[in-house]
Scaffold this active site. Structure first.
Site, PDB file in Angstrom:
ATOM      1  N   GLU A   1       8.724   5.988   1.177  1.00 25.78           N
ATOM      2  CA  GLU A   1       9.153   4.807   1.915  1.00 25.78           C
ATOM      3  C   GLU A   1       8.678   3.578   1.158  1.00 25.78           C
ATOM      4  OE1 GLU A   1       6.888   3.964   5.677  1.00 25.78           O
ATOM      5  OE2 GLU A   1       6.081   5.966   5.312  1.00 25.78           O
TER       6      GLU A   1
ATOM      7  N   LYS B   1       6.807   0.195   0.111  1.00 23.59           N
ATOM      8  CA  LYS B   1       5.512  -0.451   0.322  1.00 23.59           C
ATOM      9  C   LYS B   1       5.806  -1.939   0.534  1.00 23.59           C
ATOM     10  CE  LYS B   1       0.837  -0.811  -1.600  1.00 23.59           C
ATOM     11  NZ  LYS B   1       0.599  -2.162  -1.136  1.00 23.59           N
TER      12      LYS B   1
ATOM     13  N   ARG C   1      -1.405  -5.024   6.114  1.00 18.02           N
ATOM     14  CA  ARG C   1      -1.516  -3.803   6.894  1.00 18.02           C
ATOM     15  C   ARG C   1      -2.265  -4.123   8.179  1.00 18.02           C
ATOM     16  NH1 ARG C   1      -2.934   1.512   4.837  1.00 18.02           N
ATOM     17  NH2 ARG C   1      -2.464   3.022   6.497  1.00 18.02           N
TER      18      ARG C   1
ATOM     19  N   ARG D   1      -6.875  -4.555   7.791  1.00 19.39           N
ATOM     20  CA  ARG D   1      -7.375  -3.347   7.129  1.00 19.39           C
ATOM     21  C   ARG D   1      -8.893  -3.326   7.064  1.00 19.39           C
ATOM     22  NH1 ARG D   1      -5.698  -1.457   1.062  1.00 19.39           N
ATOM     23  NH2 ARG D   1      -7.574  -2.619   0.500  1.00 19.39           N
TER      24      ARG D   1
ATOM     25  N   GLU E   1       2.983  -2.669   8.976  1.00 22.31           N
ATOM     26  CA  GLU E   1       2.885  -3.839   8.101  1.00 22.31           C
ATOM     27  C   GLU E   1       3.334  -5.074   8.865  1.00 22.31           C
ATOM     28  OE1 GLU E   1       1.922  -4.864   3.953  1.00 22.31           O
ATOM     29  OE2 GLU E   1       1.733  -3.039   5.154  1.00 22.31           O
TER      30      GLU E   1
ATOM     31  N   LYS F   1       0.315   5.226  -3.661  1.00 25.74           N
ATOM     32  CA  LYS F   1       1.058   3.967  -3.750  1.00 25.74           C
ATOM     33  C   LYS F   1       1.539   3.813  -5.189  1.00 25.74           C
ATOM     34  CE  LYS F   1      -3.311   1.392  -4.196  1.00 25.74           C
ATOM     35  NZ  LYS F   1      -4.140   0.300  -3.620  1.00 25.74           N
TER      36      LYS F   1
END
Length: 527
Positions: free
Chosen positions: A226, A228, A233, A248, A273, A398
């Protein structure tokens, strides 16, 4: 104050993570209550004093030492608080410049909590007369809210947990149900009381994080892909009675985004996000620059919320009601998330879509072609992965998109902080307009080696043409190749541009400044 100021000195000059943890743990075991509670609050960013402005500190020291000496010293040292702490003259009735222990951290916090800005300079001066240079530095940092000693809130909590042989995740669960100076937390840690009960408090759970992808490929039968997204976050924690939003780092950011907090009334913990809708993206996500207009605000006006409407693109679900879903595989959690999102306000919440690709090579091509303003790259999540705190190898990756680069000219430099306080390590750089004017386009303080830092520092010192307080203007002759993730329009900068995550990729000693890139060229990189 002496034990606390010594702790700060140690944290500033200790490089290793384990060394910093040992310093924090030792302080937490040795310091008395409530000093250690206030220290823990300061290290985790929960002690919000800010009783004095930087300009007031400047006025205080200029009234006590030669102003020219102060300005020259500040230019050399680079930090206002450090300069004032070192130059502060000994009081006439003070036999020696030592911290005699009569002024404790809790006394300082109590005094600063109880005064306004008008009274603060006189109160600070009276306290500084009883402290040594390290104590004065710590006091000024507390009073201005500028306590930066190279640690995160999570590291401070880890040091606390290490001091008493606790699980930091257990500490994290209790954290947001408690308040400084955390007397129940210390009583539990030392075995004097039962574990505090967070009850129905919407408390933070540690995030699951990803490793950078270093392998040449992964099997998409095992991993889901998916996007980024380039926001921040966040974790949405709802009890059915109250909702809080956490960053985060575990910071409560609900006050900056009350529209999101009000929109979620469920009993669940969601991971996603935080983004802002773009005016020209048909309601899709705008660049990080738009989101930045709302970050860090303690109060947000209706106009601000209307101009920069926030929404959350959801990734995962950790808890649903009282059911803890974290042990379930990602595929099962994804199904629960898809069911959950149907009941949420579509103006405030949507689902992060999966990227359909038959193989890794196709995914690589899709990633290479993605230059959407709000896309940072690709996430790869193992389909059978549970949701576990921290970075666990092989579970999530990532895969950031390749950076953009531009050749820019160094314009200004400023000293760094901590171990870099003796070096000019923060560089402002610019590009040319069509009329031959050099306009700033960004600032960077990373990407170079220690040897390159020494070379750059020498360049700044030998090519200074003007000074503005701690900032030096340099001869416009050095080209820096700057790497950055994306670039966006900006109303805050004269160039009309803002770079995302700029860092120095190369020092281009071979290239004349006249051949650096142009503002128009950078504008063509905007998506």
């Amino acid at each position: 104050m002496r034990p606390f100021s010594q702790l700060l000195d140690g944290l500033v000059y200790t490089r290793s993570r384990n060394g910093k943890l040992a310093l924090i743990a030792d302080y937490m075991r040795r310091a008395p209550d409530p000093d250690r509670g206030w220290a823990l609050a300061a290290l985790t960013g929960q002690l919000d004093l800010k009783t004095v402005k930087a300009s007031a500190i400047g006025d205080m020291i200029r009234a006590r030492v030669d102003p020219v000496l102060f300005e020259m010293s500040r230019d050399y040292v680079g930090d206002l608080a450090e300069t004032a702490a070192l130059l502060w003259p000994k009081a006439e009735d003070q036999p020696a410049e030592t911290d005699d222990g009569s002024l404790t951290l809790s006394m300082v916090v109590g005094r600063l909590h109880g005064i306004g800005r008008a009274e603060a300079p006189a109160a600070l001066a009276a306290m500084m007369d009883h402290l040594d240079a390290s104590g004065r530095f710590a006091l000024l940092k507390l009073a201005t809210g500028g306590l930066r000693v190279g640690i995160s809130a999570r590291l401070a909590k880890t040091g606390f947990a290490m001091a008493f042989d606790l699980d930091v995740d257990d500490v994290e669960q209790l954290w947001h149900a408690l308040h400084p100076p955390y007397a129940p937390l210390f009583a539990w840690a030392e075995g004097h009381a039962d574990r505090p009960d967070p009850g129905r408090t919407p408390f933070f759970r540690p995030f699951m994080l990803a490793h950078p992808l270093e392998a040449e490929s992964v099997d998409l039968d095992d991993y889901a892909a998916e996007w980024k997204w380039d926001g921040i976050r966040i974790q949405i924690v709802g009890t059915g009675e109250e909702t809080r939003l956490y960053s985060r780092a575990g910071d409560d950011i609900s006050a900056s985004f009350p529209d999101i907090a009000r929109a979620f009334t469920g009993h669940a913990v969601l991971d996603g996000e935080l983004l802002v809708k773009g005016e020209f993206q048909g309601g899709q996500a705008a660049s990080f620059n738009a989101l930045q207009q709302r970050l860090g605000r303690k109060a947000v006006s209706a106009k601000m919320m209307n101009d920069f409407p926030a929404f959350v693109r959801l990734y995962d679900i950790l808890l649903e009601g009282e059911a803890d879903l974290r042990p379930l595989p990602w595929t099962a959690r994804r199904e629960r998330l898809e069911s959950c999102i149907a009941s949420l306000d579509p103006e405030r919440f949507d689902l992060s879509a999966l990227i359909e690709a038959p193989d890794f090579e196709t995914l690589s091509d899709i990633r290479a072609g993605a230059r959407d303003a709000a896309i940072e790259g690709v996430m790869l999540k193992r389909r059978d992965s549970p949701y576990v705190a921290g970075r666990k190898a092989t579970l999530w990756y990532k895969w950031k998109r390749d950076p953009l680069t531009a050749d820019c000219v160094m314009m200004y430099a400023q000293r760094g902080h901590g171990k870099r306080s003796s070096y000019y390590s923060d560089y402002t750089f610019g590009c040319w307009t069509q009329d031959g004017e050099l306009l700033p386009v960004g600032k960077a303080y990373s990407g170079f080696t220690d040897e390159e830092l020494k070379w750059l520092d020498r360049f700044v010192r030998t090519n200074t043409v003007n000074r503005f307080g701690p900032v030096r203007e340099v001869e416009k002759s050095l080209v820096l190749e700057v790497a950055f993730d994306s670039i966006h329009d900006s109303r805050r900068h004269k160039s009309g541009l803002a770079m995302r995550f700029p860092r120095i990729a190369r020092i281009r000693r071979d290239k004349p400044a006249s051949e650096a890139d142009t503002i128009e060229g950078l504008k063509r990189l905007i998506q």
